[in-house]
Scaffold this active site. Structure first.
Site, PDB file in Angstrom:
ATOM      1  N   VAL A 122       0.830  -1.197   0.000  1.00 47.98           N
ATOM      2  CA  VAL A 122       0.000   0.000   0.000  1.00 47.98           C
ATOM      3  C   VAL A 122       0.874   1.259   0.000  1.00 47.98           C
ATOM      4  O   VAL A 122       1.006   1.941  -1.011  1.00 47.98           O
ATOM      5  CB  VAL A 122      -0.982   0.000   1.196  1.00 47.98           C
ATOM      6  CG1 VAL A 122      -1.812   1.284   1.215  1.00 47.98           C
ATOM      7  CG2 VAL A 122      -1.906  -1.210   1.129  1.00 47.98           C
ATOM      8  N   CYS A 123       1.498   1.549   1.112  1.00 54.54           N
ATOM      9  CA  CYS A 123       2.223   2.821   1.243  1.00 54.54           C
ATOM     10  C   CYS A 123       3.357   2.936   0.221  1.00 54.54           C
ATOM     11  O   CYS A 123       3.465   3.941  -0.483  1.00 54.54           O
ATOM     12  CB  CYS A 123       2.763   2.960   2.665  1.00 54.54           C
ATOM     13  SG  CYS A 123       1.463   2.828   3.913  1.00 54.54           S
TER      14      CYS A 123
END
Length: 225
Positions: A122-123
């Site tokens: 995600v990040c």
């Protein structure tokens, strides 16, 4: 649109063109980095962060909802860069969706981005893909991003690689930025750094030093070299 990884030519990191991004390496999110041994991963996070000081490159830090369970960046990282920009995102999952973060990145005037974050899928992946779409070159430090499983990590890395993100180790980043052991920073500065943050190589240097200072050839050893 995103470029195909196959269309991206070989590109070398340049310390005069690079920015180090410390992305969501937060004390709460740290507990989600389960694809690494916990102690090793903590050391990898700190080593990634220390690259900025070693090569004197701009550092941009960002956190996601740090007043909640995600928590702040570790004190060790914050203490390294008391004056570096720290963008505290209050909602945006992809850091590139945050206008302040985009402005800070653009203000560096640099187009080579070294990044690691929690979680990888995600990040790290969201920002890396957004940066590629915006025309940046991205080096993802695979040793300093972490996520919940090896399968998720491998899938995220494949996704980034297909968009032309360079998947690299800490040592690869160090060596590409250094280029030559005779440079500055070179052996004099980097060997002590590696001894602290990459002891596998630091102990190569220690072993050689010990052999020179204290070594004695024993029977059966002389013909080995």
């Amino acid at each position: 649109s995103l470029l195909s990884g196959n269309s991206v030519p070989f590109e070398r990191l340049d310390k005069d063109k690079a920015v180090l991004v410390i992305l969501d390496l937060q004390v709460g999110l740290y507990n989600l980095a389960r694809d690494w041994d916990a102690t090793l991963y903590r050391d990898n996070m700190i080593a990634h962060s220390a690259l900025g000081k070693l090569f004197n490159i701009p550092v941009v830090m960002s956190t996601s909802a740090q007043t909640g369970p995600n928590g702040p960046l570790p004190k060790e990282i914050l203490d390294m860069y008391p004056n570096a920009p720290l963008v505290k995102r209050n909602g945006e999952v992809d850091a590139w969706d945050n206008a302040e973060f985009r402005a800070v990145m653009e203000a560096t005037g640099r187009k080579q981005i070294i990044v690691a974050g929690i979680v990888t899928d995600v990040c790290t992946a969201f920002l890396a893909l957004s940066l590629r779409d915006a025309g940046y070159s991205v080096w993802a430090n695979i040793e300093a991003s972490g996520t919940t499983t090896a399968l998720i990590r491998d899938t995220a890395n494949a996704r980034m690689q297909s968009a032309g993100v360079h998947l690299v180790s800490l040592f690869a980043i160090v060596c590409d930025l250094m280029r030559d052991w005779r440079n500055k920073p070179g052996a004099e500065e980097i060997l002590p750094w590696l001894d602290q943050y990459m002891p596998a190589y630091g102990y190569v240097a220690r072993g050689h030093l010990a052999a020179i200072k204290n070594g004695t050839i024993i029977p059966g050893q002389a013909g080995l070299a």
